[in-house]
Structures are given as C-alpha cells and as structure tokens.
Design an enzyme around this catalytic site. Structure first.
Site, PDB file in Angstrom:
ATOM      1  N   SER A 143       0.833  -1.308  -0.007  1.00 55.69           N
ATOM      2  CA  SER A 143       0.049   0.031   0.005  1.00 55.69           C
ATOM      3  C   SER A 143       0.767   1.305   0.144  1.00 55.69           C
ATOM      4  CB  SER A 143      -0.915   0.179   1.266  1.00 55.69           C
ATOM      5  OG  SER A 143      -0.312  -0.331   2.412  1.00 55.69           O
TER       6      SER A 143
ATOM      7  N   THR B 238      -1.847   3.724   4.109  1.00 54.41           N
ATOM      8  CA  THR B 238      -1.030   4.707   4.084  1.00 54.41           C
ATOM      9  C   THR B 238      -0.320   4.789   5.266  1.00 54.41           C
ATOM     10  OG1 THR B 238      -2.597   6.066   2.901  1.00 54.41           O
ATOM     11  CG2 THR B 238      -0.920   7.358   3.960  1.00 54.41           C
TER      12      THR B 238
ATOM     13  N   THR C 235       1.567   6.844   0.103  1.00 49.66           N
ATOM     14  CA  THR C 235       0.694   5.924  -0.232  1.00 49.66           C
ATOM     15  C   THR C 235       0.554   5.416  -1.548  1.00 49.66           C
ATOM     16  OG1 THR C 235      -1.462   5.101   0.372  1.00 49.66           O
ATOM     17  CG2 THR C 235      -1.564   7.417  -0.347  1.00 49.66           C
TER      18      THR C 235
ATOM     19  N   ARG D  37      -6.961   8.542 -10.337  1.00 50.50           N
ATOM     20  CA  ARG D  37      -7.767   9.125  -9.223  1.00 50.50           C
ATOM     21  C   ARG D  37      -6.488   9.580  -7.959  1.00 50.50           C
ATOM     22  NH1 ARG D  37      -6.830   7.243  -3.304  1.00 50.50           N
ATOM     23  NH2 ARG D  37      -9.009   7.755  -2.325  1.00 50.50           N
TER      24      ARG D  37
ATOM     25  N   THR E 104      -5.534   8.302   7.559  1.00 51.45           N
ATOM     26  CA  THR E 104      -5.611   7.179   6.529  1.00 51.45           C
ATOM     27  C   THR E 104      -7.098   6.449   6.260  1.00 51.45           C
ATOM     28  OG1 THR E 104      -4.409   4.631   6.386  1.00 51.45           O
ATOM     29  CG2 THR E 104      -5.314   5.585   8.636  1.00 51.45           C
ATOM     30  N   GLY E 105      -7.441   5.652   5.434  1.00 49.01           N
ATOM     31  CA  GLY E 105      -8.609   5.059   4.952  1.00 49.01           C
ATOM     32  C   GLY E 105      -9.186   5.823   3.799  1.00 49.01           C
TER      33      GLY E 105
END
Ligand code: ASP
Length: 330
Positions: free
Chosen positions: A85, A192, A210, A220, A243-244
């Site tokens: 990631s 991330t 990330t 994106r 993060t997320g």
C-alpha cells in the site's frame, strides 16, 4: 486478502462491537493508554509505523532535523516491496499502473506534495524537493515524474510480481468496491503511512505516503497529497494525519480540522474524535468505510480515533516504540 464473505463477517462483528460501551472497545496491544506528554515523540499509522518510527527516532537521536526524521521514517516503508500500500510493491490501479501520492510539511509551515506519480520509489523525497526547490506545493503525474528525473531520481518499475498477481486476480471479476484496510494481510501491513514527529525543542514535522486505493480509477488522487486533508502540521499547535478512504477525509479536510480543533483547546484525542464525528454526520458512506486519524500536540500529547475497529498506530515515546489499537466510533 479479504474476500467478500470475510468482509461481511467482519462487518457483522463490527456491528456487534458497536453495541458495547466504548470503554470496552478501547483495547491496546500493550495495555497502556498513551497519556504522556513527553518529547521527543514519533507517531505513525499502522503496524508498518514501528520500523518507520524507529528510523525517525534514530535520525533525531543522531542530531538530524525533525524534517529529516519524518522523511527517513516513511522512506523505510516506501522501500519495502512486501508492503502493498506504499511505494514499491503498492497495488496498482485498475489499468495496472502503480500511482503514488505523498506529502511533507516542515516546522516553518512549508509544504510539498506529489500525486499520481509513477516509477519513483520515494515520492516523499520528491515532495520534499517540490517544497524546497520550487515555488509550488503540488506537482502531479507526468510533470512530477519529469521534475523527479531532472532532480536525479531513478525511474523503476514499481509493480512487483506479488502486486501484479493480486491485480490479475482482481481483474477476473473487476468488481470495484474499495474496502479500505484490505490491501494487506490482517495484522501485517495496512494502507497509508502518515508519520508525525516532535523533537526535543517542540519542533513539528509530518509526512504521508501511499499508493492509494487498490484498483482505483486511473488518475484518482486521494487525501494523502492534499495539504490539510491527509496531513497538516502547524508548529504553534500540533499535527495530524489520516488513513482510510481518502474521499471522506478530503470532503471534511480532516487533518486541518483536527489541528484547528486542537488550536481551539481540544486535546489531540478529542480533536480526532470530533473530526471522525464530522464524517459520521456529513457523509452517509461512513458506515461502510474506514477513516483513521492520529494527532500530536506541540507538547507531545497524542491521540487517535477511527470510524471502524481495526485501525492501529505506532507510538515511539519515552524509550518505547509500541503498537496501539485505536478507539473507534463503530
Ligand atoms: N488514504 C489513502 C487514500 O485514500 C488510502 C489509505 O489510507 O488506505 O488514498
């Protein structure tokens, strides 16, 4: 990787957890609750934060600047091909391109970032050069790559065999529903890396890097390179990083919000909780997505909060470098 059935099982478990009083949900791997106010301190997202924190602390202890510490810390994770990631080994977008986002902020409030960058293992270092050598804050895509190559970075294929295999498996169904936190094996590495550091003199810096959401649409860009969304540092107050699911973070400018809440008197913990609650109130997607925030104040107090259970963070303070389970809203 988490298949759909496991995800549903996990969601059901998360639903049951939401019935428990929040104090019971708050568990820490070490059994300690981080209420210290001690400098220096390094805090970073997920388990991969442990080696990143160690490197950042080593940099501080050998006399390095706080900005060097945050950069060197996250570089450890960018260089790890087993981490799917961040940096090399990151899972690609749906067209098979590994595209990276990164940002960095210095104690003087200066900031730099790159987004949609391909073929460079250390986007955080390119972000630092954008900050230090150009009048700009963000460089994107081809332009960011051109700047990196002209600055001496070497181009390299970032798609490792493991990441390519995962992409090919995904292509068989091509079903796109970004379940955040599933890029890596549970309890191994996740998502991330956002890392914040305060040195002994109370100087603050932060970095965030990330490969973004796996199998995203080509082009994106997430929250991590957006100053104020994925990362914000104000040397007078403190810092925060996210993060997320970046879309939820961007729509509420989460890291800036956390720091502003601290400026207005909230503790880092209260500020993280309030920023998560802003998402809960404003974004119906909150029920099925993950977002996690970590924060640190100038005096070394830390906090963390997430939407869903499962978020953890690494804290290096007072001679210990430990992994802590974040409290969560659900
Ligand atoms: N926040 C990152 C993004 O949306 C992804 C992550 O933390 O997993 O790009």
């Amino acid at each position: 990787m988490l298949n759909r059935r496991k995800f549903i099982e996990r969601s059901a478990a998360a639903g049951m957890l939401s019935l428990l009083p929040s104090v019971l949900k708050s568990n820490t791997l070490s059994g300690k609750v981080p209420v210290k106010k001690q400098l220096p301190v390094i805090i970073s997202t997920w388990k991969h934060g442990i080696p990143a924190n160690a490197e950042a602390m080593k940099t501080l202890q050998s006399g390095g600047k706080v900005l060097d510490a945050v950069e060197k810390g996250v570089m450890v994770v960018e260089a790890d091909p087993e981490n799917h990631s961040v940096g090399i080994g990151g899972l690609p977008d749906r067209d098979g391109h590994v595209t990276l986002d990164a940002s960095i902020m210095a104690p003087d409030g200066n900031a730099g970032s790159v987004c949609f960058l391909e073929n460079i293992v250390h986007p955080v270092s390119v972000a630092r050069l954008v900050m230090e050598k150009t009048p700009h804050v963000i460089l994107a895509g081809e332009g960011a790559l051109q700047f990196a190559v002209e600055s001496g970075f070497k181009e390299q294929n970032l798609l490792t065999p493991g990441a390519e295999k995962a992409w090919k498996e995904w292509l068989e169904k091509s079903h796109y529903d970004p379940v955040t936190n599933w890029e890596n094996e549970p309890n191994k590495y996740h998502d991330t890396i956002g890392l914040l550091a305060v040195n002994e003199n109370g100087e603050l810096a932060g970095a965030c890097t990330t490969s973004g959401l796996a199998f995203k649409l080509h082009g994106r860009v997430g929250d991590s390179p957006i100053i104020g969304a994925g990362l914000f540092v104000d040397n007078e107050v403190g810092g925060a990083t996210a993060t997320g699911m970046g879309e939820l973070v961007m729509k509420t400018l989460g890291s800036f919000l956390v720091v502003e809440l601290m400026r207005n008197g909230r503790t880092p913990q209260q500020a993280c909780e309030e920023a998560v609650m802003r998402i809960v109130k404003k974004d119906p997607e909150n029920k099925r997505r993950q977002v996690g925030y970590i924060a640190v104040s100038k005096n070394g107090e830390t906090g963390a909060f997430s939407l869903q259970p499962g978020f953890n963070y690494a804290l290096h303070q007072g001679g210990e470098n430990i992994l802590i389970d974040s409290k969560s809203h659900y």
